[in-house]
Write a protein that holds these residues in place. Structure first.
Motif, short mmCIF file in Angstrom:
data_model
loop_
_atom_site.label_atom_id
_atom_site.label_comp_id
_atom_site.label_asym_id
_atom_site.label_seq_id
_atom_site.Cartn_x
_atom_site.Cartn_y
_atom_site.Cartn_z
N LEU A 119 -97.98 1.84 -53.03
CA LEU A 119 -98.61 0.92 -53.98
C LEU A 119 -98.18 1.21 -55.42
O LEU A 119 -98.49 0.46 -56.33
N LEU A 120 -97.52 2.31 -55.62
CA LEU A 120 -97.14 2.70 -56.98
C LEU A 120 -95.87 1.96 -57.38
O LEU A 120 -95.06 1.59 -56.54
N SER A 121 -95.72 1.79 -58.69
CA SER A 121 -94.45 1.21 -59.13
C SER A 121 -93.41 2.33 -59.21
O SER A 121 -93.73 3.51 -59.06
N TYR A 179 -101.82 -8.19 -55.55
CA TYR A 179 -101.37 -7.66 -54.27
C TYR A 179 -102.62 -7.41 -53.43
O TYR A 179 -103.66 -7.03 -53.95
N PHE A 180 -102.51 -7.66 -52.13
CA PHE A 180 -103.62 -7.43 -51.19
C PHE A 180 -104.89 -8.15 -51.63
O PHE A 180 -105.97 -7.53 -51.69
N VAL A 198 -104.94 -5.24 -56.01
CA VAL A 198 -104.42 -4.79 -57.31
C VAL A 198 -104.06 -6.04 -58.09
O VAL A 198 -103.23 -6.84 -57.66
N ARG A 251 -94.84 -0.29 -70.14
CA ARG A 251 -95.07 0.90 -69.31
C ARG A 251 -94.82 0.65 -67.84
O ARG A 251 -94.99 -0.46 -67.35
N THR A 252 -94.50 1.71 -67.14
CA THR A 252 -94.48 1.68 -65.69
C THR A 252 -95.78 1.09 -65.15
O THR A 252 -96.85 1.50 -65.59
N GLY A 253 -95.66 0.14 -64.22
CA GLY A 253 -96.85 -0.40 -63.58
C GLY A 253 -97.53 -1.51 -64.35
O GLY A 253 -98.58 -2.01 -63.93
N CYS A 254 -96.96 -1.96 -65.45
CA CYS A 254 -97.63 -2.98 -66.27
C CYS A 254 -97.39 -4.39 -65.73
O CYS A 254 -98.01 -5.34 -66.22
N GLY A 255 -96.53 -4.53 -64.76
CA GLY A 255 -96.36 -5.82 -64.12
C GLY A 255 -95.03 -6.52 -64.36
O GLY A 255 -94.87 -7.69 -64.00
N LYS A 256 -94.05 -5.83 -64.91
CA LYS A 256 -92.76 -6.46 -65.20
C LYS A 256 -92.08 -6.98 -63.94
O LYS A 256 -91.67 -8.14 -63.88
N SER A 257 -91.98 -6.12 -62.94
CA SER A 257 -91.29 -6.52 -61.72
C SER A 257 -92.04 -7.65 -61.02
O SER A 257 -91.44 -8.58 -60.47
N THR A 258 -93.35 -7.58 -61.06
CA THR A 258 -94.16 -8.64 -60.47
C THR A 258 -93.92 -9.96 -61.20
O THR A 258 -93.75 -11.01 -60.57
N GLN A 303 -93.88 5.62 -61.22
CA GLN A 303 -94.98 6.45 -60.71
C GLN A 303 -94.55 7.21 -59.45
O GLN A 303 -94.89 8.39 -59.29
N1 LIG Z 1 -95.45 -4.20 -53.29
C1 LIG Z 1 -96.60 -3.86 -53.91
N2 LIG Z 1 -97.76 -3.77 -53.23
C2 LIG Z 1 -98.89 -3.45 -53.86
N3 LIG Z 1 -99.03 -3.20 -55.17
C3 LIG Z 1 -97.92 -3.27 -55.92
C4 LIG Z 1 -96.64 -3.60 -55.34
N4 LIG Z 1 -95.72 -3.60 -56.32
C5 LIG Z 1 -96.39 -3.28 -57.46
N5 LIG Z 1 -97.70 -3.09 -57.23
C6 LIG Z 1 -98.74 -2.74 -58.25
O1 LIG Z 1 -98.76 -3.81 -59.20
C7 LIG Z 1 -98.82 -3.30 -60.54
C8 LIG Z 1 -97.59 -3.78 -61.32
O2 LIG Z 1 -96.44 -3.19 -60.76
P1 LIG Z 1 -94.97 -3.60 -61.14
O3 LIG Z 1 -94.86 -5.06 -61.26
O4 LIG Z 1 -94.04 -2.93 -60.17
O5 LIG Z 1 -94.83 -2.92 -62.59
P2 LIG Z 1 -93.56 -2.53 -63.45
O6 LIG Z 1 -92.39 -3.26 -62.88
O7 LIG Z 1 -93.91 -2.99 -64.82
O8 LIG Z 1 -93.41 -1.05 -63.37
C9 LIG Z 1 -98.93 -1.79 -60.41
O9 LIG Z 1 -100.28 -1.45 -60.46
C10 LIG Z 1 -98.36 -1.48 -59.03
O10 LIG Z 1 -98.93 -0.30 -58.51
#
Ligand SMILES: Nc1ncnc2c1ncn2[C@@H]1O[C@H](COP(=O)(O)OP(=O)(O)O)[C@@H](O)[C@H]1O
Ligand SMILES: Nc1ncnc2c1ncn2[C@@H]1O[C@H](COP(=O)(O)OP(=O)(O)OP(=O)(O)O)[C@@H](O)[C@H]1O
Ligand SMILES: [Mg+2]
Ligand SMILES: [Mg+2]
Lengths: 278, 287
Positions: free
Chosen positions: A143-145, B12-13, B20, B41-48, A148
């Protein structure tokens, strides 16, 4: 001390590569002294990861020997010992994380070493604290990006308390905060543990005790950071670049030849030189 | 209006205890030909966020419009969108699935009906664009490449589709400096010559200073800042709150200002910085 004595390596299946470009590692002679912070840099495909995997016997030399504290990785009876001594963190944390929670993942290494439970708890706390992931201990790693996950992978290796920490681009996926955390972690661990850090970020090399440059499977240069980074033309020939601070100074130096006795590597050095010049 | 998100939420979920919330009420427009850097920051939602741009993810609430058409979860529309908007994943091994480098880079164009000699020309072009030797590598298994080589193959396999917009998630992570300069230069050229829209997620402010004209700062699933690159990167203290350090050149400029050098705001390149310093030296600058 990790010693490479005339190490050559090729991936045997890949005949085309051998024909065309020769070996992936070619006659590498190298010493990584105990307690030092050594940085390895070089082009993509130059053989850095291959070299890193030789440090703990994940790959074995086709020619020559790798000796860790007097023990050769070629002798299988030493491998268990060597793997305990030399911890590796790879480029991509996804391939390293196995357990279903962060803390279980960090515990995996020490559990395999037979460390008692009480001690494992302590190590998990310490390791997660160092990498700044204590709040995530019950989370599922998937669940971490990306960044992390990378920190958890580093915590997992630290929990095994290795004597050598080999970081193969462990910082490449981290955000700037994460990266500077890892870099200050390195300076904190420095001296008590040998750190062999592979990176493409030149700024991460300026504080090293020793810098090694690889190209096409060979060590093409090594020395103190200031010596290496004053060789601007060669730096670019090796596919690298100067830190932006040094690059700025270099442009200025063409205009004001007396400005810098040697190229500054850090912003503070550049600013100090400028202030005493005007 | 090329890509538009309206009040987009993404979880997610959803409807589980593990929910999340990765995006919260995001509204933004990206026009054709823009060059946008996305940071945070890491985890801020860029990839999403960027996976919404080419319909790899669908909002749990809100809507995404491409060229004015709202995205539905239907096959026919999605094919068109993914042809138009190419995305390179953060981890290249997540997108690589063919057994040879040639097959991997040829996959997209092949699907678009390119074949024979022109397919080979396209694959060669794409591999050379990312600094890989065609003859040396085309038969190789992508999973037996070095990390940086694999990333280059992943980028090449999207370039080969010649999309109208290129989205790259951390494209320079793991590239050697020479490869980084080569690929950023190539992207710049594609934009100048073909008007290709560029969207780059990056932790390297120095890279974005070279290529982006607009910066979006993400913060815990929302848009924190959005503006022209020089403006965003000159706000050192504000950026710090989002866990971001300005580009190296801007940091040096700030240090010099503190020492009494009257250096202007919004410095991006080493060239710009050295020009300003030169001017100050000639006029006497340190107090
Ligand atoms: N495939 C996934 N399943 C569940 N949670 C996810 C998934 N990908 C990312 N997350 C959660 O969604 C949030 C945003 O993640 P992400 O978009 O990957 O951030 P970034 O790209 O900015 O590092 C984070 O809290 C991450 O833990
Ligand atoms: N499993 C493998 N099978 C065959 N060839 C391989 C394998 N792994 C790596 N290679 C090849 O060996 C050479 C060195 O790869 P290595 O991964 O050591 O490079 P690197 O210096 O770590 O590069 P990067 O900076 O991209 O991580 C490259 O030509 C690569 O394609
Ligand atoms: Mg590598
Ligand atoms: Mg991401």
């Amino acid at each position: 001390m990790i010693e490479f004595n005339g190490v050559s390596f090729w991936f045997s299946e890949d005949e085309t590569l051998i024909e065309k470009k020769g070996e992936v590692l070619h006659n590498v002679e190298l010493v990584i002294p105990k307690g030092e912070f050594v940085v390895l840099m070089g082009r993509n495909g130059s053989g850095k990861s291959t070299l890193a995997k030789h440090c703990n016997g994940l790959l074995l030399p086709k020619k020559g020997t790798v000796i860790v504290d007097g023990k050769s990785t070629n002798q299988s009876e030493y491998l268990w010992d060597i793997r305990q001594k030399v911890g590796l963190v790879f480029q991509n944390p996804d391939n390293q994380i196995i357990a279903t929670t962060v803390e279980e993942d960090v515990a995996f290494g020490p559990e395999n070493l037979g460390v008692p439970q009480v001690e494992i708890r302590k190590r998990i706390d310490q390791a997660l604290n160092i990498v700044g992931m204590s709040d995530f201990r019950k989370k599922e790693p998937h669940l971490l990006s990306g960044g992390q996950k990378q920190r958890v992978a580093i915590a997992g290796v630290l929990a095994m308390q290795p004597e050598y920490l080999v970081l193969d681009e462990a910082t490449s996926m981290l955000d700037p905060e994460g990266r500077s955390e890892i870099m200050s972690l390195i300076s904190q661990l420095r001296g008590s543990i040998t750190i062999f850090h592979i990176t493409h970020y030149i700024e991460e090399a300026v504080d090293a005790d020793w810098v090694i440059i690889m190209d096409q499977g060979q060590i093409v240069a090594q020395g103190k950071p200031a010596d290496i980074f004053n060789r601007r033309d060669q730096i670019y020939e090796w596919g690298l670049e100067l830190p932006l601070v040094s690059e700025t100074a270099w442009i200025l130096q063409r205009r004001f030849p007396e400005l810098f006795p040697s190229l500054p590597l850090k912003a503070e050095e550049l600013v100090a030189a400028l202030c005493s010049f005007v | 209006m090329f890509i538009r998100l309206e009040n987009v939420y993404y979880s997610y979920f959803q409807h589980t205890p593990f929910e999340v919330q990765a995006l919260k009420n995001v509204t933004l427009t990206i026009d054709r030909g823009e060059s946008v850097g996305i940071i945070g920051r890491t985890g801020c939602g860029k990839s999403t966020l960027i996976q919404h741009f080419n319909a790899l993810l669908f909002p749990t609430q809100g809507s995404v419009l491409i060229d004015g058409d709202q995205i539905q979860k239907k096959g026919s529309q999605l094919r068109g969108i993914r042809k138009k908007i190419g995305l390179v994943f953060q981890y290249p091994e997540h997108q690589i699935f063919e057994e040879t480098v040639f097959g991997e880079v040829a996959f997209g164009p092949r699907n678009n009906g390119v074949s024979g000699e022109s397919l080979e020309v396209t694959v060669k072009w794409a591999l050379e664009s990312v600094g890989l030797d065609y003859q040396e590598l085309y038969r190789k298994n992508p999973f037996e490449l070095s990390g940086g080589q694999m990333r280059r193959v992943a980028i090449a396999s999207i370039l080969s589709m010649r999309p109208e917009a290129l989205i790259l998630d951390e494209p320079t992570a793991g590239l050697d400096p020479e490869g980084k300069r080569l690929i950023l230069g190539k992207l710049k050229k594609l934009r100048e010559e073909n008007g290709t829209t560029l969207i780059l997620v990056s932790h390297s402010m120095d890279d974005l200073a070279m290529i982006a004209e607009r910066i979006i700062v993400m913060d815990q699933g929302t848009i924190g800042l959005d503006g022209p690159v020089r403006q965003i990167f000159s706000q050192g203290e504000v950026l710090e709150r989002y866990g971001i350090k300005p580009p190296t050149t801007a940091q040096i400029a700030e240090l010099l200002r503190k020492k009494g050098f009257d250096i202007g705001e919004g410095i991006l390149t080493a060239q710009e910085l050295s020009e300003q310093i030169e001017e100050k030296i000639l006029n006497g600058g340190c107090h």
